[in-house]
Design a protein around this motif. Structure first.
Motif: not given
Length: 62
Positions: A3-4, A6, A16-19, A25, A38
């Motif tokens: 994850p980058d 949140m 919610w998490v950015t990959f 996401v 996703t």
């Protein structure tokens, strides 16, 4: 490819998490702690901001 960034939903039910490098996401259900969706927004999603989000509580500066 972890994850980058949140963001916690206002109802505190989803995270919610950015990959970023996977270009997705993710939406995580906090009760089950499972990835429930996703979203492919495009190239390198980075940073999330919800105008209606859960409040942030800072620790006491003792």
């Amino acid at each position: 490819m972890g994850p980058d960034d949140m963001e916690l939903s206002a109802d505190r039910k989803t995270l919610w998490v950015t990959f970023r490098f996977a270009r997705d996401v993710g939406v995580i259900d906090l009760n089950s702690r499972k990835l429930i969706d996703t979203i492919a927004p495009g190239r390198s999603p980075h940073e999330l901001y919800f105008a209606d989000r859960a409040p942030v509580y800072a620790p006491n500066p003792d």
